[in-house]
Design a protein around this motif. Structure first.
Motif, mmCIF file in Angstrom:
data_model
loop_
_atom_site.group_PDB
_atom_site.id
_atom_site.type_symbol
_atom_site.label_atom_id
_atom_site.label_comp_id
_atom_site.label_asym_id
_atom_site.label_seq_id
_atom_site.Cartn_x
_atom_site.Cartn_y
_atom_site.Cartn_z
ATOM 1 N N VAL A 59 0.785 -1.196 0.172
ATOM 2 C CA VAL A 59 0.076 -0.173 0.022
ATOM 3 C C VAL A 59 0.705 1.282 -0.089
ATOM 4 O O VAL A 59 0.493 2.292 -0.784
ATOM 5 N N HIS A 60 1.932 1.161 0.586
ATOM 6 C CA HIS A 60 3.046 1.930 0.517
ATOM 7 C C HIS A 60 4.144 1.386 -0.179
ATOM 8 O O HIS A 60 4.819 0.276 0.203
ATOM 9 N N GLY A 61 4.733 2.164 -1.034
ATOM 10 C CA GLY A 61 5.736 1.353 -1.766
ATOM 11 C C GLY A 61 7.131 1.282 -1.386
ATOM 12 O O GLY A 61 8.143 0.704 -1.926
ATOM 13 N N ASP A 62 7.383 1.635 -0.305
ATOM 14 C CA ASP A 62 8.855 1.721 0.207
ATOM 15 C C ASP A 62 8.707 0.557 1.453
ATOM 16 O O ASP A 62 9.460 0.748 2.271
ATOM 17 N N GLU A 63 7.809 -0.286 1.568
ATOM 18 C CA GLU A 63 7.565 -1.175 2.665
ATOM 19 C C GLU A 63 7.684 -2.603 1.990
ATOM 20 O O GLU A 63 6.761 -2.993 1.060
ATOM 21 N N TYR A 64 8.383 -3.398 2.400
ATOM 22 C CA TYR A 64 8.831 -4.673 1.636
ATOM 23 C C TYR A 64 8.404 -6.066 1.905
ATOM 24 O O TYR A 64 8.308 -6.969 1.279
ATOM 25 N N GLN A 101 8.773 3.894 -3.438
ATOM 26 C CA GLN A 101 8.547 5.313 -2.698
ATOM 27 C C GLN A 101 7.188 5.034 -1.934
ATOM 28 O O GLN A 101 6.333 4.316 -2.499
ATOM 29 N N ARG A 102 7.084 5.673 -0.795
ATOM 30 C CA ARG A 102 5.773 5.905 -0.216
ATOM 31 C C ARG A 102 4.469 6.010 -0.951
ATOM 32 O O ARG A 102 3.310 5.189 -0.976
ATOM 33 N N LEU A 103 4.584 7.067 -1.515
ATOM 34 C CA LEU A 103 3.505 7.599 -2.594
ATOM 35 C C LEU A 103 3.479 7.195 -3.811
ATOM 36 O O LEU A 103 4.668 6.885 -4.476
ATOM 37 N N LEU A 145 -0.484 -5.614 5.075
ATOM 38 C CA LEU A 145 0.877 -5.777 5.784
ATOM 39 C C LEU A 145 1.817 -4.448 5.241
ATOM 40 O O LEU A 145 1.915 -4.060 4.180
ATOM 41 N N HIS A 146 2.092 -3.807 6.513
ATOM 42 C CA HIS A 146 3.023 -2.748 6.304
ATOM 43 C C HIS A 146 4.126 -2.866 7.087
ATOM 44 O O HIS A 146 4.517 -3.875 7.471
ATOM 45 N N SER A 147 5.074 -1.775 6.871
ATOM 46 C CA SER A 147 6.319 -1.783 7.754
ATOM 47 C C SER A 147 6.295 -0.248 7.846
ATOM 48 O O SER A 147 5.513 0.766 7.382
ATOM 49 N N GLY A 148 7.430 0.130 8.379
ATOM 50 C CA GLY A 148 7.830 1.602 8.727
ATOM 51 C C GLY A 148 8.310 2.398 7.517
ATOM 52 O O GLY A 148 8.295 3.516 7.565
ATOM 53 N N ALA A 210 -0.584 -5.075 10.157
ATOM 54 C CA ALA A 210 0.897 -5.526 10.450
ATOM 55 C C ALA A 210 1.754 -4.390 10.249
ATOM 56 O O ALA A 210 1.732 -3.880 9.055
ATOM 57 N N GLU A 211 2.543 -4.040 11.224
ATOM 58 C CA GLU A 211 3.683 -3.033 10.985
ATOM 59 C C GLU A 211 5.147 -4.000 11.314
ATOM 60 O O GLU A 211 5.310 -4.373 12.372
ATOM 61 N N LEU A 212 5.980 -4.173 10.218
ATOM 62 C CA LEU A 212 6.788 -5.227 10.326
ATOM 63 C C LEU A 212 8.176 -4.724 10.433
ATOM 64 O O LEU A 212 8.572 -4.498 11.588
HETATM 65 CA CA CA Z 1 2.609 2.053 5.898
#
Ligand code: CA
Length: 345
Positions: A59-64, A101-103, A145-148, A210-212
């Motif tokens: 959903v955010h492109g900088d989270e893997y 990228q996030r956006l 599923l997200h991360s920081g 999730a924030e991984l």
């Molecule tokens: Ca995120």
């Protein structure tokens, strides 16, 4: 797929049994491609009747961790082993993921701030609208599923919002515990409206986020948390067979239940500069502790500005790059709820 106003199309038949590996096709007219499309990978597996679960990453492109976890799961899961239906979209905001990228580089928007979306908006609005109209109504459970990302790092956690309804709270909390992450977090967002989360919650369904890991990295441990957690939730809802793989059974401390109950637990840089943290991710801090300080590179005489902890607890999230702007989140504190915490009590 039945279309109710979205300009996104797909070959996928959501009612068909079996495994379908395909794309969501969004029209993408641009200078280099008059009748071009954006092709967002999607895998749908259905076998008979049972619950429907939507798994999203990127959903955010900088989270893997999410994209890699779900791409692997898309290849591994077969129709014979499931009961019900699984939607897997590893990179929901594909243009952002391709750019790292996030956006979205197409319209500069944050996919997780534009829900419920708009079929006549820009690309990010159109993707959100498709999910909102065509996928969410079919789902019982959504795990995002997200991360920081580039700017934050988290202790890997699975989270839910504070909910009003008892049944929804109970079901969501049970799914959160089944995911079995190092931390299970009840959270008060400061992100405002437009989250996928709120749309799923409003429909009365189970939503977990999730924030991984974070920091623009793909963390080995965080990826494992995602892989085990997603399969645990699939087992919990009965979509795949087998016992939940608990942390306890693997010799790990059981899930630590925590909460971020209000905005006071988030800490913000008030001036641009270089952030020097005094604590590591996971450390315990007391209210009044100096979490770190922002240095001002333009002056040797100006003293750094301290960021003071407003609440006691553990650092669940920290700023990743040292360089900060005014308003950047540099630390998130969470407090323990205790292992026998009951969200209905
Ligand atoms: Ca995120």
């Amino acid at each position: 797929m039945s279309d109710t106003g979205s300009s996104v199309g797909t070959e996928i038949d959501v009612e068909k049994d079996g495994k379908q590996v395909s794309y969501l096709r969004a029209p993408h007219s641009r200078n280099s491609s008059a009748w071009g499309s954006l092709l967002i990978p999607i895998t749908v597996i259905k076998n008979g009747s049972g619950p429907t679960i939507l798994l999203t990453g990127g959903v955010h492109g900088d989270e893997y961790e999410g994209p890699v976890c779900l791409a692997k799961l898309s290849r591994e899961l077969q129709a014979e082993e499931i009961q019900g239906r699984v939607f897997m979209i590893p990179t929901l905001n594909l243009p952002a993921s391709l750019a790292g990228q996030r956006l979205s580089p197409i319209d500069g928007k944050d996919l997780n701030r534009v829900f419920p979306g708009n079929p006549r908006g820009t690309m990010t609005d159109i993707i959100a609208d498709y999910v909102q109209r065509n996928l969410l109504p079919l789902c019982d459970v959504v795990v995002d599923l997200h991360s920081g990302g580039y700017s934050l790092r988290f202790v890997p956690y699975i989270s839910m919002h504070y909910l009003r309804g008892q049944a929804q709270t109970q079901k969501t909390f049970a799914a959160l515990k089944a995911f079995d992450a190092p931390v299970g977090l009840l959270i008060q967002e400061i992100s405002g409206e437009g989250l996928l989360d709120y749309e799923v919650v409003r429909m009365g369904k189970v939503f977990l986020c999730a924030e991984l890991g974070g920091g623009g990295m793909l963390d080995v441990h965080a990826l494992e948390v995602a892989e085990v957690g997603v399969r645990n939730v699939l087992k919990h809802v009965g979509v795949i067979p087998g016992e939940i793989v608990s942390r306890q059974a693997r010799g790990l401390p059981s899930t630590r239940l925590m909460e971020v109950p209000d905005p006071e637990y988030y800490h913000t840089a008030m001036d641009p500069g270089v952030y020097e943290p005094f604590f590591e991710l996971g450390d315990f801090v007391e209210a009044g502790d100096i979490l770190g300080q922002v240095h001002f590179l333009g002056s040797c005489s100006r003293p750094p500005e301290a960021i003071v902890a407003r609440r006691p607890g553990s650092l669940i999230g920290v700023r990743s790059p040292a360089s900060v702007e005014r308003g950047d989140c540099v630390a998130v504190i969470a407090r323990d709820l205790g292992s026998d915490f009951d969200p209905l009590a």
